[in-house]
Scaffold this motif. Structure first.
Motif, PDB file in Angstrom:
ATOM      1  N   ASP A  56       0.731  -1.120  -0.073  1.00  0.00           N
ATOM      2  CA  ASP A  56      -0.069  -0.246   0.049  1.00  0.00           C
ATOM      3  C   ASP A  56       0.917   1.243  -0.112  1.00  0.00           C
ATOM      4  N   ILE A  57       1.003   2.085  -1.171  1.00  0.00           N
ATOM      5  CA  ILE A  57       1.908   3.015  -1.315  1.00  0.00           C
ATOM      6  C   ILE A  57       1.161   4.305  -0.653  1.00  0.00           C
ATOM      7  N   CYS A  59       0.237   5.101   2.392  1.00  0.00           N
ATOM      8  CA  CYS A  59      -0.960   4.591   3.304  1.00  0.00           C
ATOM      9  C   CYS A  59      -1.484   5.494   4.319  1.00  0.00           C
ATOM     10  N   ASP A  81       4.591   5.037   3.999  1.00  0.00           N
ATOM     11  CA  ASP A  81       4.370   6.329   3.819  1.00  0.00           C
ATOM     12  C   ASP A  81       5.571   7.321   4.298  1.00  0.00           C
ATOM     13  N   SER A 120      -2.990   2.050  -4.031  1.00  0.00           N
ATOM     14  CA  SER A 120      -2.755   3.336  -3.381  1.00  0.00           C
ATOM     15  C   SER A 120      -4.048   3.970  -3.414  1.00  0.00           C
ATOM     16  N   ALA A 124      -0.536   8.276  -4.449  1.00  0.00           N
ATOM     17  CA  ALA A 124       0.623   8.192  -5.257  1.00  0.00           C
ATOM     18  C   ALA A 124       0.774   9.365  -6.539  1.00  0.00           C
ATOM     19  N   LEU A 149      -5.045   1.876  -8.441  1.00  0.00           N
ATOM     20  CA  LEU A 149      -4.854   3.261  -7.867  1.00  0.00           C
ATOM     21  C   LEU A 149      -6.064   3.875  -7.762  1.00  0.00           C
TER      22      LEU A 149
END
Length: 274
Positions: A56-57, A59, A81, A120, A124, A149
């Motif tokens: 999870d980008i 987050c 994060d 994400s 992102a 995304l």
């Protein structure tokens, strides 16, 4: 320890470990509630399987990481994060198959091919070098791994953006949005970016839902003034007061029996590592 970041993301690190991070941590539940209507759209499209490893980008406070972990009940979810403050909150609510990492996803050396899907939710859009970032994320995915995304569509399709930015600009020219922040709201640019980063089968699905700002006008107004008030710092008191009254009047028009809502529109972006 402070995360190592690419120089192009140093300002983001300062912001998310400073006032910006403090605000988002303090108001984490409100931000989650604001976009809650997109949750089912997003996770249905992501189609996370019980055994999968999820990255999870951006987050934040970890809501999407925890949601992903519930679906990957026999797998795992790692949230990444730049905000130490938000990660501290996220860790307090983490489940056994959830972990969090303070890192810059643009350059962090994730083990190659270690994730089945990267997700994400609005996290992102602000990489200093988006091509390098998504290339790094692609390498972290196994062959056949997926990317999902949720990103905003252009401001003109988001009533909340145009309403609040216009009001708080108070007749002045609005702040220029950095080009990198708009890269994922344009379908052609998004396809080009992700294809160049090593992804294939890039697809953008439009979704539109009302966005929640508060239980009533005064509750929503306090939140929005806190979020956008920086735009009025250089204005005199009379003008700032006028801006607040303009926003209050707008919110009265958007008050429903369930709270204050404004129109919003997003893209669900899906792609795959070959």
């Amino acid at each position: 320890m402070t995360a190592t970041v690419d120089p192009s993301n140093s300002a983001q690190l300062d912001a998310w470990n400073g006032d910006q991070g403090s605000f988002w941590t303090r108001r984490a539940q409100r931000f989650n509630d604001g976009v809650a209507a997109y949750r089912d759209h997003f996770f249905t499209a992501a189609a996370i399987q019980p055994h999968e490893a999820v990255l999870d980008i951006g987050c934040g406070s970890g809501q999407t990481t925890r949601d992903a972990a519930l679906q990957a009940k026999d797998g795992s979810a790692l949230g990444v994060d730049l905000s130490e403050q938000m990660l501290e909150l996220a860790r307090r609510e983490a489940a056994p198959n959830v972990s969090f990492l303070h890192a810059d996803a643009q350059i962090h050396p994730f083990p190659e091919g270690s994730f089945d899907i990267a997700i994400s939710r609005h996290g992102a859009m602000f990489f200093g070098d988006a091509l390098a970032a998504f290339g790094n994320i692609a390498r972290a995915l196994r062959p056949g791994g997926r990317l999902a995304l949720l990103t905003w569509q252009p401001a003109v399709r988001n009533e909340w953006m145009t309403t609040f930015r216009t009001a708080f600009a108070a007749g002045r020219e609005q702040p220029v949005v950095p080009p990198r922040a708009g890269a994922l709201n344009d379908p052609d640019l998004t396809r080009d970016l992700l294809t160049s980063a090593g992804f294939t089968d890039v697809e953008l699905r439009p979704v539109s839902e009302p966005m929640y700002f508060g239980r009533d006008v005064e509750d929503a107004l306090a939140f929005v003034v806190e979020q956008f008030g920086w735009m009025t710092r250089e204005l005199d008191t009379e003008t700032r007061d006028r801006v607040v009254e303009e926003v209050r009047a707008s919110m009265h028009e958007h008050q429903t029996e369930h709270g204050v809502f404004y129109g919003s529109a997003a893209w669900i972006v899906l792609a795959r590592r070959p």
